[in-house]
Enzyme design. Structure first.
Site, short mmCIF file in Angstrom:
data_model
loop_
_atom_site.label_atom_id
_atom_site.label_comp_id
_atom_site.label_asym_id
_atom_site.label_seq_id
_atom_site.Cartn_x
_atom_site.Cartn_y
_atom_site.Cartn_z
N TYR A 1 0.97 -1.23 -0.03
CA TYR A 1 0.27 -0.01 -0.12
C TYR A 1 0.86 1.27 0.03
O TYR A 1 1.77 1.44 0.80
CB TYR A 1 -0.99 -0.01 1.17
CG TYR A 1 -1.80 1.05 1.24
CD1 TYR A 1 -1.49 2.08 2.12
CD2 TYR A 1 -2.98 1.42 0.28
CE1 TYR A 1 -2.33 3.32 2.24
CE2 TYR A 1 -3.63 2.40 0.43
CZ TYR A 1 -3.35 3.66 1.46
OH TYR A 1 -4.11 4.74 1.20
N ASP B 1 9.28 3.10 -0.55
CA ASP B 1 8.16 3.59 0.22
C ASP B 1 8.58 3.69 1.59
O ASP B 1 8.12 2.53 2.20
CB ASP B 1 7.09 3.24 -0.26
CG ASP B 1 5.73 3.73 0.42
OD1 ASP B 1 4.67 3.63 -0.18
OD2 ASP B 1 6.22 4.64 1.40
N LYS C 1 4.51 10.45 7.76
CA LYS C 1 4.15 10.01 9.29
C LYS C 1 5.36 10.42 10.04
O LYS C 1 5.08 11.91 10.18
CB LYS C 1 4.25 8.60 9.18
CG LYS C 1 2.99 7.85 8.14
CD LYS C 1 3.13 6.19 8.72
CE LYS C 1 2.20 5.55 7.85
NZ LYS C 1 0.95 5.55 8.15
P1 KE4 Z 1 -0.98 8.77 4.00
O1 KE4 Z 1 -1.46 9.38 2.46
O2 KE4 Z 1 -1.94 8.13 4.26
O3 KE4 Z 1 -0.31 9.80 4.33
O4 KE4 Z 1 0.13 7.81 3.64
C1 KE4 Z 1 -0.16 6.65 2.50
C2 KE4 Z 1 1.06 5.63 2.88
C3 KE4 Z 1 1.79 5.59 2.02
N1 KE4 Z 1 2.66 4.43 1.90
C4 KE4 Z 1 2.59 3.79 3.28
C5 KE4 Z 1 3.78 2.56 3.28
C6 KE4 Z 1 1.75 4.00 4.14
O5 KE4 Z 1 1.71 2.91 5.17
C7 KE4 Z 1 0.73 4.72 3.95
C8 KE4 Z 1 -0.39 4.87 4.77
N2 KE4 Z 1 -0.40 4.07 5.82
C9 KE4 Z 1 -1.89 3.73 6.33
C10 KE4 Z 1 -1.66 2.53 7.40
N3 KE4 Z 1 -1.62 1.41 7.03
C11 KE4 Z 1 -2.51 4.86 7.01
C12 KE4 Z 1 -3.68 4.98 7.64
C13 KE4 Z 1 -4.93 5.26 6.85
O6 KE4 Z 1 -5.12 4.76 5.76
O7 KE4 Z 1 -5.96 5.58 7.72
#
Ligand code: KE4
Length: 432
Positions: free
Chosen positions: A144, A240, A268
């Site tokens: 993801y 990533d 994050k």
């Molecule tokens: P954001 O757009 O949510 O800041 O980041 C996306 C993203 C990109 N790459 C990785 C490896 C990530 O884990 C994430 C977002 N992680 C999720 C948790 N599995 C965020 C929680 C959510 O979607 O509410």
């Protein structure tokens, strides 16, 4: 446990916000029950609107590695806020945080700040396409990388292996530019490169996947092989590290594994809980980004002083390897304690852990190595029961088997002991 106010809030939120949440996983669809509405948080603890306090292992999905509302982070944000929260113009705090990240992550010569991990990966993909002149990208099933259209793609069915949209609204023709392979499947990666010779701009991969549960791509050499294939094929390797960056070491997974990507995406922790993402890498690649080069990317709130100060106050406390040693010791004890509790209760389980991010899987499998292992061989129903019983015990875990648990510097040995004891009670109850 009284959760009346959360129930009332959830009912109200659902009327005016899709699913009652501003990010789907928060809705507890994977585990059932009522999402807790939080009122405040401090250190390792979060407190909901009904006054229930939990030991928190979500940590806002990773950012809160120092613990919630860290005194220095709050003081820094408060001081900066008095001087204005966003200028839409350059400020010195952007230089300070850029330099700090570059000093901590050697593969990054030049960096661009954005406001989320999704923006970081979306921009990095456009940059990889602009730099290589190639259109196709390769990601992994269960990887993801945020919600940009081309990344919401799972493995296509059949030999075509062209991606199929994982979400409505993603044009099929667009998704076809996204190739996918299972984690660990080097033969499939090689086949895709052979079948799409000279057409693949990049591989994007979480060097430590955390979105299909935590996975190990390093120990068997898979990650190094991806590095070698990209080098041989003239494709860029994008790490990533939105989740694992600064989580597993002061230089992320690439420092831990000594594998150098061409581009790195961050998020994050880099914002300390405020909206910050970033992408960066070798100078020759990053100079393709507007206004230096032809690849366009922009953002109203990118680099705003408030978010930059939160990132600076957080990252400046992650330069000390003794913090990671402490996180390692506490996380190891918790992880092993939970698995021991499962064994003692006769509950089949295994897990993967790197530093203070880990996942315990309820499965008969000895090891969980890819997304199919989770979707096909984990007891998701049992996970849901375990999650909700732990919630009632005052332990807040991620509401999905496909997520990671995070330990912070604020968690104490007593918190770890209490969590293990709670798990033992829950496992006994669920197996009675
Ligand atoms: P954001 O757009 O949510 O800041 O980041 C996306 C993203 C990109 N790459 C990785 C490896 C990530 O884990 C994430 C977002 N992680 C999720 C948790 N599995 C965020 C929680 C959510 O979607 O509410």
């Amino acid at each position: 446990m009284n959760i009346e106010k959360s129930q009332k809030d959830f009912a109200a939120a659902q009327k005016i916000i899709p699913g009652g949440v501003n990010s789907p996983v928060r809705a507890f669809k994977g585990v059932g029950g009522t999402p807790r509405f939080f009122d405040h948080a401090k250190g390792a603890y979060v407190t909901d609107v009904d006054g229930n306090t939990y030991i928190d292992y979500v940590g806002s999905w990773g950012p809160m590695i120092l613990g919630h509302a860290h005194d220095a982070v709050i003081a820094g944000i408060t001081e900066t806020a008095q001087k204005g929260v966003s200028f839409g113009a350059p400020c010195e705090l952007e230089i300070d945080l850029a330099q700090m990240v570059i000093d901590m992550v050697p593969s990054i010569d030049v960096i661009r700040f954005v406001s989320s991990g999704s923006e970081a990966t979306m921009s990095a993909l456009r940059l990889a396409r602009g730099f290589t002149g190639r259109d196709k990208i390769l990601k992994f099933d269960g990887g993801y990388h945020g919600h940009a259209d081309g990344l919401l793609v799972k493995a296509g069915s059949g030999a075509a292996t062209f991606g199929e949209p994982d979400s409505a609204g993603v044009p099929a023709d667009y998704a076809k530019l996204t190739l996918t392979a299972p984690f660990q499947d080097l033969d499939e990666v090689k086949r895709l490169f052979a079948e799409n010779k000279g057409e693949i701009a990049c591989i994007i991969v979480e060097p430590i996947p955390g979105n299909t549960g935590v996975m190990d791509l390093y120990s068997n050499g898979f990650l190094q092989s991806l590095r070698d294939i990209c080098t041989a094929e003239g494709a860029l390797l994008i790490f990533d590290e939105v989740m694992c960056g600064f989580r597993v070491s002061s230089g992320g997974a690439q420092k831990l594994f000594n594998i150098t990507p061409d581009l790195t995406c961050l998020g994050k922790i880099i914002g300390g809980g405020l909206p910050v993402g970033a992408y960066g890498g070798r100078e020759e690649i990053m100079r393709k980004i507007s206004p230096d080069g032809p690849v366009y990317q922009a953002g109203t709130l990118s680099g705003n002083p408030l978010a930059m100060r939160a990132g600076l106050e957080t990252l400046s406390r992650l330069q000390d390897d003794s913090l990671y040693a402490d996180l390692e010791a506490k996380s190891k004890r918790l992880f092993e304690g939970l698995l021991a509790g499962c064994k003692a209760a006769g509950v089949p389980a295994t897990g993967n852990r790197f530093g203070s991010m880990f996942t315990v899987f309820f499965t008969e499998l000895e090891h969980v190595t890819c997304g199919a292992d989770v979707s096909g061989h984990c007891d998701l129903a049992f996970f849901g029961k375990f999650f909700n019983e732990m919630l009632n015990e005052g332990i807040y875990l991620a509401p999905s088997q496909y997520e990671a648990a995070f330990v912070s510097a604020a968690h104490t040995d007593e918190d770890i002991d209490n969590t293990i004891a709670a798990a033992e009670r829950v496992l006994a109850k669920l197996t009675a």
